[in-house]
Scaffold this motif. Structure first.
Motif, PDB file in Angstrom:
ATOM      1  N   PRO A   1       0.821  -1.219   0.000  1.00  0.00           N
ATOM      2  CA  PRO A   1       0.000   0.000   0.000  1.00  0.00           C
ATOM      3  C   PRO A   1       0.855   1.268   0.000  1.00  0.00           C
ATOM      4  O   PRO A   1       1.900   1.320   0.660  1.00  0.00           O
ATOM      5  CB  PRO A   1      -0.829  -0.096   1.285  1.00  0.00           C
ATOM      6  CG  PRO A   1      -0.311  -1.251   2.052  1.00  0.00           C
ATOM      7  CD  PRO A   1       0.597  -2.070   1.180  1.00  0.00           C
ATOM      8  N   LEU A   2       0.378   2.267  -0.757  1.00  0.00           N
ATOM      9  CA  LEU A   2       1.137   3.516  -0.946  1.00  0.00           C
ATOM     10  C   LEU A   2       0.220   4.711  -0.681  1.00  0.00           C
ATOM     11  O   LEU A   2      -0.907   4.747  -1.165  1.00  0.00           O
ATOM     12  CB  LEU A   2       1.638   3.586  -2.393  1.00  0.00           C
ATOM     13  CG  LEU A   2       2.221   4.928  -2.864  1.00  0.00           C
ATOM     14  CD1 LEU A   2       3.550   5.225  -2.184  1.00  0.00           C
ATOM     15  CD2 LEU A   2       2.401   4.922  -4.391  1.00  0.00           C
ATOM     16  N   ALA A   3       0.719   5.677   0.071  1.00  0.00           N
ATOM     17  CA  ALA A   3      -0.009   6.940   0.241  1.00  0.00           C
ATOM     18  C   ALA A   3       0.919   8.089  -0.114  1.00  0.00           C
ATOM     19  O   ALA A   3       2.137   7.990   0.051  1.00  0.00           O
ATOM     20  CB  ALA A   3      -0.488   7.091   1.684  1.00  0.00           C
ATOM     21  N   LEU A   4       0.320   9.165  -0.603  1.00  0.00           N
ATOM     22  CA  LEU A   4       1.070  10.379  -0.902  1.00  0.00           C
ATOM     23  C   LEU A   4       0.774  11.386   0.205  1.00  0.00           C
ATOM     24  O   LEU A   4      -0.389  11.623   0.534  1.00  0.00           O
ATOM     25  CB  LEU A   4       0.614  10.933  -2.255  1.00  0.00           C
ATOM     26  CG  LEU A   4       1.211  12.262  -2.700  1.00  0.00           C
ATOM     27  CD1 LEU A   4       2.700  12.139  -2.970  1.00  0.00           C
ATOM     28  CD2 LEU A   4       0.496  12.769  -3.960  1.00  0.00           C
ATOM     29  N   PHE A   5       1.828  11.934   0.805  1.00  0.00           N
ATOM     30  CA  PHE A   5       1.655  12.992   1.811  1.00  0.00           C
ATOM     31  C   PHE A   5       2.329  14.227   1.241  1.00  0.00           C
ATOM     32  O   PHE A   5       3.541  14.269   1.077  1.00  0.00           O
ATOM     33  CB  PHE A   5       2.279  12.555   3.140  1.00  0.00           C
ATOM     34  CG  PHE A   5       2.256  13.620   4.210  1.00  0.00           C
ATOM     35  CD1 PHE A   5       1.248  14.581   4.267  1.00  0.00           C
ATOM     36  CD2 PHE A   5       3.246  13.650   5.187  1.00  0.00           C
ATOM     37  CE1 PHE A   5       1.240  15.550   5.259  1.00  0.00           C
ATOM     38  CE2 PHE A   5       3.246  14.618   6.181  1.00  0.00           C
ATOM     39  CZ  PHE A   5       2.241  15.569   6.206  1.00  0.00           C
ATOM     40  N   THR A   6       1.522  15.233   0.895  1.00  0.00           N
ATOM     41  CA  THR A   6       2.066  16.388   0.192  1.00  0.00           C
ATOM     42  C   THR A   6       1.391  17.663   0.682  1.00  0.00           C
ATOM     43  O   THR A   6       0.717  17.677   1.702  1.00  0.00           O
ATOM     44  CB  THR A   6       1.920  16.179  -1.340  1.00  0.00           C
ATOM     45  OG1 THR A   6       2.622  17.205  -2.024  1.00  0.00           O
ATOM     46  CG2 THR A   6       0.464  16.159  -1.784  1.00  0.00           C
TER      47      THR A   6
END
Ligand code: NAP
Length: 247
Positions: free
Chosen positions: A93-98
């Motif tokens: 699983p991958l999340a983007l924190f931006t």
């Protein structure tokens, strides 16, 4: 749980601080190794590229990574692509924190472009006094232009890619609006060139340009991609913790 945090941004540092010492998450911070003095890491850190998406995919398997948070800078498009491909192939699983990009406010005069070459073209032929704040890796696009550049970077740029008339200012944000106004006045800046990186650390230059009525050539970021995107640290942390196996 083993977490890989792709860093190189304020967001990554913020999340690293929260993950440091976490009882159930063993997080590793990954940096590209571009900056000579990166902020002191709060987590065990690995430095350098993985070798494309295949290399990252291999790393995820070998290190038995359970989840990845991509907290690279909004302009780090290649790493973000690699993270999506590698996580898909390794089924991690991958999340983007931006952070959201800056938006124009009343009084702003922005010339929006999509890359450094577009920014160079937008300056036009008549020589101007330009405040160039696009980072040292993008400077080659401005070489050969007739303008006088005040070039602000964190680390020294390579001399061979500098424009002919360039004054270098090595500095790292955050900057205040008063400092930015003073700097732009002292250097008689006529136009600012910036990447639309969002965030608070370097936003003061935009307010300074607004108050001095200076135009801004703004390089817009690549589109944000991914299914799981967070803009604040609590949400990112909650997502990570949701992947913890039950005790
Ligand atoms: P990029 O173009 O997206 O990435 C180029 C290559 O650098 C990647 O393919 C990867 O090499 C390696 N890389 C990038 N980020 C990495 C990371 N966190 N850990 C390990 N390897 C990484 O990235 P970039 O724009 O050159 O930025 C490099 C770093 O500086 C990033 O960490 C980014 O967050 C930070 N940064 C970038 C900017 C900017 O304006 N671009 C501004 C501030 C900070 P492999 O393919 O070999 O894995």
């Amino acid at each position: 749980m083993r977490l890989l945090l792709l860093g190189g941004s304020t967001e990554a540092n913020r999340l690293a601080r929260r993950l440091s010492g976490h009882a159930r998450i063993r997080a590793t911070l990954s940096l590209a190794g571009r900056t000579t003095n990166p902020a002191i890491a709060m987590l065990p850190t690995r430095i350098g590229g993985f070798g494309g998406s295949e290399g990252l995919s291999r790393y995820l398997r070998e290190e038995r990574i359970d989840a990845v948070v991509n907290a690279t800078h909004p302009f780090a498009a290649q790493m973000s692509e690699n993270a999506m491909a590698a996580c898909a192939s390794a089924r991690v699983p991958l999340a983007l924190f931006t952070r959201p990009p800056w938006r124009t406010q009343p009084g702003d005069v922005w010339i929006e472009v999509s890359d450094a070459a577009g920014a160079a073209a937008a300056l036009g032929p008549p020589p101007k006094r330009v405040f160039l704040t696009v980072g040292r890796l993008q400077l080659a696009a401005f070489r050969g232009l007739p303008h006088h550049f005040l070039v602000r970077t964190i680390d020294s740029p390579a001399p061979e890619i500098l424009p002919k008339f360039a004054e270098i200012l090595l500095a790292k944000g955050p900057f205040t609006v008063a400092e930015e106004i003073d700097l732009m006045r002292r250097h008689a800046v006529e136009i600012l060139v910036s990447k639309n990186s969002g965030g608070g650390a370097t936003e003061a230059k935009l307010e300074a340009a607004r108050s001095l009525r200076l135009p801004v050539v703004m390089i817009q970021p690549p589109p944000v991609r991914g299914r799981t995107i967070f803009y604040n640290v609590e949400q990112a942390l909650a997502w990570i913790e949701s992947h913890l196996a039950s005790p």
